[in-house]
Design a protein around this motif. Structure first.
Motif, short mmCIF file in Angstrom:
data_model
loop_
_atom_site.label_atom_id
_atom_site.label_comp_id
_atom_site.label_asym_id
_atom_site.label_seq_id
_atom_site.Cartn_x
_atom_site.Cartn_y
_atom_site.Cartn_z
N MET A 29 1.04 -1.26 0.12
CA MET A 29 0.03 -0.16 0.16
C MET A 29 0.61 1.25 0.20
SD MET A 29 -2.47 1.28 2.93
CE MET A 29 -4.13 -0.19 2.56
N CYS A 30 2.02 1.31 0.70
CA CYS A 30 2.54 2.51 0.83
C CYS A 30 3.71 2.56 -1.04
CB CYS A 30 3.77 1.83 2.01
SG CYS A 30 2.99 2.17 3.65
N SER A 31 4.20 1.26 -1.09
CA SER A 31 4.87 1.43 -2.75
C SER A 31 3.76 2.38 -3.22
CB SER A 31 4.93 0.46 -2.99
OG SER A 31 6.17 0.19 -3.94
N TRP A 32 2.61 1.23 -3.15
CA TRP A 32 1.19 1.91 -4.35
C TRP A 32 1.18 3.83 -4.28
CZ3 TRP A 32 -3.54 4.26 -4.20
CH2 TRP A 32 -3.93 4.08 -5.02
N GLY A 33 0.68 4.14 -3.10
CA GLY A 33 0.39 5.91 -2.90
C GLY A 33 1.81 6.23 -3.38
N ALA A 34 3.35 5.91 -2.91
CA ALA A 34 4.45 6.94 -3.39
C ALA A 34 4.36 6.79 -4.41
CB ALA A 34 5.31 5.89 -2.78
N GLY A 35 4.25 5.77 -5.12
CA GLY A 35 4.00 5.78 -7.37
C GLY A 35 3.19 6.91 -7.81
N THR A 36 1.53 6.46 -6.87
CA THR A 36 0.62 7.55 -7.36
C THR A 36 0.99 8.91 -6.90
OG1 THR A 36 -1.09 5.67 -6.66
CG2 THR A 36 -1.50 7.87 -6.65
N ALA A 37 1.56 9.66 -5.80
CA ALA A 37 1.95 10.19 -5.06
C ALA A 37 3.15 11.37 -6.42
CB ALA A 37 2.66 11.07 -4.34
#
Length: 109
Positions: A32-40
């Protein structure tokens, strides 16, 4: 000299505790953190290239997401990124988002 020894022991114990806590994170939390970081990072990239928030939202509408929570999360992350005054490079945003997310997940435990 004794105080220095006590400080070294205390620091090593604190460091050991931090690594144990890092291992306690579930794989889903890291994902979840990795996906959110990519989205940001993608949102920052769009922002820096001059794409409007409206156009970025429209772009998100066309994406196919694997999980039900991803669509609303992507919208929220994009809006927060556009609201920020930051002009940092997307790689910096990705790293800081990921680190902050992991810290948040650890603090909740």
């Amino acid at each position: 000299m004794r105080n220095v020894g006590i400080m070294l022991i205390a620091c090593s114990l604190a460091g050991g505790a931090a690594t144990v806590q890092a291992r306690e994170l579930r794989e889903n939390d890291r994902y979840m953190c990795s996906w959110g970081a990519g989205t940001a990072a993608r949102a920052q990239e769009l922002k820096l290239s001059g794409v409007s928030l409206y156009a970025a939202r429209q772009k998100i509408q066309t994406y196919k997401f694997n999980k039900s929570w991803m669509h609303m999360m992507a919208m929220g992350i994009t809006e927060q990124t556009y609201d920020s005054r930051s002009r940092a490079r997307p790689e910096v945003i990705r790293q800081s988002f990921y680190q902050d997310c992991l810290r948040y997940k650890l603090a909740r435990k």
